[in-house]
Scaffold this active site. Sequence first.
Site, PDB file in Angstrom:
ATOM      1  N   GLY A 144       0.777  -1.233   0.000  1.00 57.58           N
ATOM      2  CA  GLY A 144       0.000   0.000   0.000  1.00 57.58           C
ATOM      3  C   GLY A 144       0.811   1.288   0.000  1.00 57.58           C
ATOM      4  O   GLY A 144       0.324   2.319   0.464  1.00 57.58           O
ATOM      5  N   ASN A 151       1.552   3.027  -2.624  1.00 58.10           N
ATOM      6  CA  ASN A 151       0.854   3.953  -3.535  1.00 58.10           C
ATOM      7  C   ASN A 151      -0.384   4.539  -2.874  1.00 58.10           C
ATOM      8  O   ASN A 151      -0.692   5.712  -3.048  1.00 58.10           O
ATOM      9  CB  ASN A 151       0.499   3.251  -4.848  1.00 58.10           C
ATOM     10  CG  ASN A 151       1.683   3.204  -5.799  1.00 58.10           C
ATOM     11  OD1 ASN A 151       2.051   4.220  -6.388  1.00 58.10           O
ATOM     12  ND2 ASN A 151       2.298   2.032  -5.920  1.00 58.10           N
ATOM     13  N   ARG A 190     -14.850 -17.893  -9.057  1.00 61.72           N
ATOM     14  CA  ARG A 190     -14.348 -16.584  -9.472  1.00 61.72           C
ATOM     15  C   ARG A 190     -15.509 -15.630  -9.739  1.00 61.72           C
ATOM     16  O   ARG A 190     -15.452 -14.447  -9.411  1.00 61.72           O
ATOM     17  CB  ARG A 190     -13.497 -16.762 -10.739  1.00 61.72           C
ATOM     18  CG  ARG A 190     -12.540 -15.650 -10.975  1.00 61.72           C
ATOM     19  CD  ARG A 190     -11.476 -15.662  -9.884  1.00 61.72           C
ATOM     20  NE  ARG A 190     -10.699 -14.442  -9.893  1.00 61.72           N
ATOM     21  CZ  ARG A 190      -9.698 -14.191  -9.064  1.00 61.72           C
ATOM     22  NH1 ARG A 190      -9.359 -15.069  -8.145  1.00 61.72           N
ATOM     23  NH2 ARG A 190      -9.033 -13.073  -9.147  1.00 61.72           N
ATOM     24  N   ASN A 241      -5.166   2.710 -13.190  1.00 59.22           N
ATOM     25  CA  ASN A 241      -4.226   1.724 -12.655  1.00 59.22           C
ATOM     26  C   ASN A 241      -2.813   2.286 -12.727  1.00 59.22           C
ATOM     27  O   ASN A 241      -2.469   3.000 -13.663  1.00 59.22           O
ATOM     28  CB  ASN A 241      -4.306   0.452 -13.511  1.00 59.22           C
ATOM     29  CG  ASN A 241      -3.325  -0.620 -13.068  1.00 59.22           C
ATOM     30  OD1 ASN A 241      -3.221  -0.931 -11.886  1.00 59.22           O
ATOM     31  ND2 ASN A 241      -2.578  -1.188 -14.023  1.00 59.22           N
ATOM     32  N   HIS A 299       1.052   1.070 -13.137  1.00 59.96           N
ATOM     33  CA  HIS A 299       1.833  -0.113 -13.547  1.00 59.96           C
ATOM     34  C   HIS A 299       3.319   0.250 -13.521  1.00 59.96           C
ATOM     35  O   HIS A 299       3.711   1.311 -14.033  1.00 59.96           O
ATOM     36  CB  HIS A 299       1.411  -0.569 -14.945  1.00 59.96           C
ATOM     37  CG  HIS A 299       2.131  -1.809 -15.364  1.00 59.96           C
ATOM     38  ND1 HIS A 299       1.778  -3.063 -14.905  1.00 59.96           N
ATOM     39  CD2 HIS A 299       3.230  -1.992 -16.143  1.00 59.96           C
ATOM     40  CE1 HIS A 299       2.611  -3.954 -15.395  1.00 59.96           C
ATOM     41  NE2 HIS A 299       3.506  -3.343 -16.151  1.00 59.96           N
ATOM     42  N   ASP A 335      -3.632  -3.943 -19.105  1.00 58.83           N
ATOM     43  CA  ASP A 335      -2.671  -2.837 -19.258  1.00 58.83           C
ATOM     44  C   ASP A 335      -2.756  -2.180 -20.632  1.00 58.83           C
ATOM     45  O   ASP A 335      -1.738  -1.731 -21.178  1.00 58.83           O
ATOM     46  CB  ASP A 335      -1.227  -3.327 -19.000  1.00 58.83           C
ATOM     47  CG  ASP A 335      -1.039  -3.880 -17.600  1.00 58.83           C
ATOM     48  OD1 ASP A 335      -1.716  -3.396 -16.677  1.00 58.83           O
ATOM     49  OD2 ASP A 335      -0.207  -4.793 -17.434  1.00 58.83           O
ATOM     50  N   GLN A 364      10.636   7.481  -7.669  1.00 56.13           N
ATOM     51  CA  GLN A 364      10.863   8.492  -8.714  1.00 56.13           C
ATOM     52  C   GLN A 364       9.709   8.595  -9.707  1.00 56.13           C
ATOM     53  O   GLN A 364       9.663   9.513 -10.510  1.00 56.13           O
ATOM     54  CB  GLN A 364      12.168   8.179  -9.465  1.00 56.13           C
ATOM     55  CG  GLN A 364      13.392   8.299  -8.587  1.00 56.13           C
ATOM     56  CD  GLN A 364      14.693   8.093  -9.369  1.00 56.13           C
ATOM     57  OE1 GLN A 364      14.690   7.896 -10.579  1.00 56.13           O
ATOM     58  NE2 GLN A 364      15.805   8.126  -8.662  1.00 56.13           N
ATOM     59  N   GLU A 413       6.117   6.208  -9.554  1.00 52.04           N
ATOM     60  CA  GLU A 413       4.749   5.844  -9.142  1.00 52.04           C
ATOM     61  C   GLU A 413       4.121   6.814  -8.147  1.00 52.04           C
ATOM     62  O   GLU A 413       2.991   7.265  -8.328  1.00 52.04           O
ATOM     63  CB  GLU A 413       4.744   4.443  -8.527  1.00 52.04           C
ATOM     64  CG  GLU A 413       5.148   3.370  -9.501  1.00 52.04           C
ATOM     65  CD  GLU A 413       5.037   1.978  -8.908  1.00 52.04           C
ATOM     66  OE1 GLU A 413       4.042   1.671  -8.238  1.00 52.04           O
ATOM     67  OE2 GLU A 413       5.973   1.180  -9.119  1.00 52.04           O
TER      68      GLU A 413
END
Length: 207
Positions: free
Chosen positions: A12, A14, A66, A108, A110, A151, A179, A181
Amino acid sequence: MLNITVLVSGGGTNLQAIIDGIENKTVTNTRIVSVISNNKGVKSLERAQKAGIPAECVSPKDYESREAFNEALLSKVNEYKPDLVVLAGFLVAIPKAMVEAYENRIINIHPSLIPSFCGVGYYGLKVHERALERGVKVTGATVHFVNEGMDEGPIIDQRAVYIEDNDTPEILQKRVMEQAEWIILPKAIDDIANGRLEVIDKRVIRK
Ligand code: GAR
């Protein structure tokens, strides 16, 4: 006010960058209404609780199929009626029904420069392992809208990070986070919250 739900799976950091951005007002007009993890007992849930944000776990392990998990996840997200869903290290494929319900309202982060080192099987540390194996000299991070592909949605922002000779996947992961995200994800949220972005023909235009 942009109400956001943040989906997480692990550490976590981010999520923390978003919480801090709201706190120090580099992210404005934004409120985190909920944090949802697919894993129990992870640090990201702790971070949310500490910040006074409703935090819950919806684990696939608690569902027979699922499909049942996907339905439960979507209804948990819907409960808080977010304007935007932020995948901040959420390492689960997003159900098709959620992508449809939140078209251009899911983003998102990545840890590579898409379209390099992305798609099925590229997540977390694996992305950095592959980048080092390939011997690229520059990597980075990408924040993008989520569509039905893995993505493949419209790119909002990217930031490059140099690879150094003695990098290990762990060292590189940390540098990409610091640097790239933790900078571009909060900034993208601030841009969306303040109406600065528009998706036209699958490309993101800055207004
Ligand atoms: C981050 O590096 C994020 O970019 C990555 O997982 C990590 C989560 O760290 N996401 C993906 O690989 C998505 N395909 P965090 O939990 O400390 O934010």
